[in-house]
Scaffold this active site. Sequence first.
Site, mmCIF file in Angstrom:
data_model
loop_
_atom_site.group_PDB
_atom_site.id
_atom_site.type_symbol
_atom_site.label_atom_id
_atom_site.label_comp_id
_atom_site.label_asym_id
_atom_site.label_seq_id
_atom_site.Cartn_x
_atom_site.Cartn_y
_atom_site.Cartn_z
ATOM 1 N N HIS A 127 0.839 -1.228 0.000
ATOM 2 C CA HIS A 127 0.000 0.000 0.000
ATOM 3 C C HIS A 127 0.866 1.269 0.000
ATOM 4 O O HIS A 127 0.449 2.306 0.505
ATOM 5 C CB HIS A 127 -0.951 0.045 1.199
ATOM 6 N N SER A 143 14.974 22.331 -15.545
ATOM 7 C CA SER A 143 13.780 23.133 -15.791
ATOM 8 C C SER A 143 14.211 24.462 -16.380
ATOM 9 O O SER A 143 15.270 24.992 -16.040
ATOM 10 C CB SER A 143 13.038 23.352 -14.469
ATOM 11 N N LYS A 171 15.966 22.444 -10.212
ATOM 12 C CA LYS A 171 15.321 21.188 -10.607
ATOM 13 C C LYS A 171 16.248 20.220 -11.360
ATOM 14 O O LYS A 171 17.048 20.624 -12.190
ATOM 15 C CB LYS A 171 14.111 21.478 -11.511
ATOM 16 N N GLU A 209 9.849 9.148 -16.603
ATOM 17 C CA GLU A 209 8.479 9.616 -16.865
ATOM 18 C C GLU A 209 8.062 9.311 -18.311
ATOM 19 O O GLU A 209 6.922 8.909 -18.577
ATOM 20 C CB GLU A 209 8.370 11.116 -16.594
#
Length: 460
Positions: A156, A277, A283, A290
């Site tokens: 979980h 970024s 970043k 992704e």
Amino acid sequence: MAQLWGGRFTKATDQMVYDFNASISFDKRLYRQDIAGSLAHVKMLAKQGILTEKERDQIIAGLEGILADVENGTLAITSEYEDIHSFVEANLTERIGEAGKKLHTGRSRNDQVALDMRMYVRDAVKETDRLVKELLKVLYRIMEENLDTFMPGFTHLQKAQPVTLAHHIGAYFEMFKRDRSRLADIYKRMNYCPLGAGALAGTTYPLDRDYTAELLGFDGPTMNSMDSVSDRDYVIEYLSALSTIMMHLSRFSEEIIIWNSNEYRFVEIDDAYSTGSSIMPQKKNPDIAELVRGKTGRVYASLMGILTTMKGIPLAYNKDMQEDKEGTFDAIDTVNACLPLFTGMLDTMKFNKDVMEASAKNGFTNATDVADYLVSHGVPFRDAHGISGRLVLRCIAENKALDDLSLAEFREESEAFEEDIYEAISMKTCVEKRLTKGAPGEAAMREALEIYKKYLESDH
Ligand code: ARG
């Protein structure tokens, strides 16, 4: 407009119809398979006395010339032709004259395209398998190096029990190992040659289909000519295997994205595999993971596409089946790009072992082991569960790990605790005690690694 038909027509094809019908823009990538199939076909035709040896040799030289010129860039495959088959045949006749017109004897574009696609997918299956094996080698290396890197195992997405990084990575090893066995299965089932099925009902020429199949490296010819030209099961099976590979890569990507987050810091993706970024200078984004996760969608889409295309097609060949190509090619390109990128990202990724271990400790992943300790000291499990739970509650309030409690504090909950409780609930003990086959304990893991090593050393 160069097409292989027209005798029974009195009007030229409308340009829009021609363009809509043509497949050259995407089936041009089948040129190698198309030429290889034609080479085998003429060799067989000559062996059977359907073509003379002279005609055979002329055609072979012509086809080899076309292949060489396409490969060296002097012959472009243009939309002047309807499909790759027309391109090859038209060029052949242009080069060698009359003999070129005999290439298509005893053949239809229906069995021809069935062959081309099968050979293309057959090569792709091998390439995918090779790339998955490369990934497995990296997984194996990470496992070998991290038999005692403790980390929380999750259920979980909540910390559950301690495992090791080797064990966690081992789960993916199993998944990708299954993917390879799926590919091997598909290969075995699909490796039969449809050439010689003709348009749908075989031919009246005395073809030797066994010989053609042998020349092209198949295990034999397909058994039913109608099925031969209308079967795309192998495309569906392969796309299904690719979808499963992407599903595995996507789950793994998701974990890496979580592990790489500022909150977790379990791993750090190498600079070479990260992106920045345009506005936020701090970043460092896990874009590769992704994108792999994101591209899973288009591979599933290809599978859904072909399943839907095939569902209503009566026997035998129908033009719908031309739609088998773009989605399949896109899925192959996608998976064959994702696999090496993912492998490279994983191979260069840094594992923050101390952060992982601290997380396992701070997450009370040894709470079950506290209860098990009490059970081994005569406390019934249900009471032990309660005692361990109350200790956890206290630790949460005091912001510490179970290992940080003093013996006196342990004993406030139960007299059964002794000095050896610390040893009993150390991450090392907790993991090492888990020795059932397939568990994270070092001895069990070494046994698994031994098997994996032999597996990677074998050819398949
Ligand atoms: N471009 C076609 C395909 O990919 C080739 C087969 C054409 N056969 C035909 N009878 N129109 O399916």
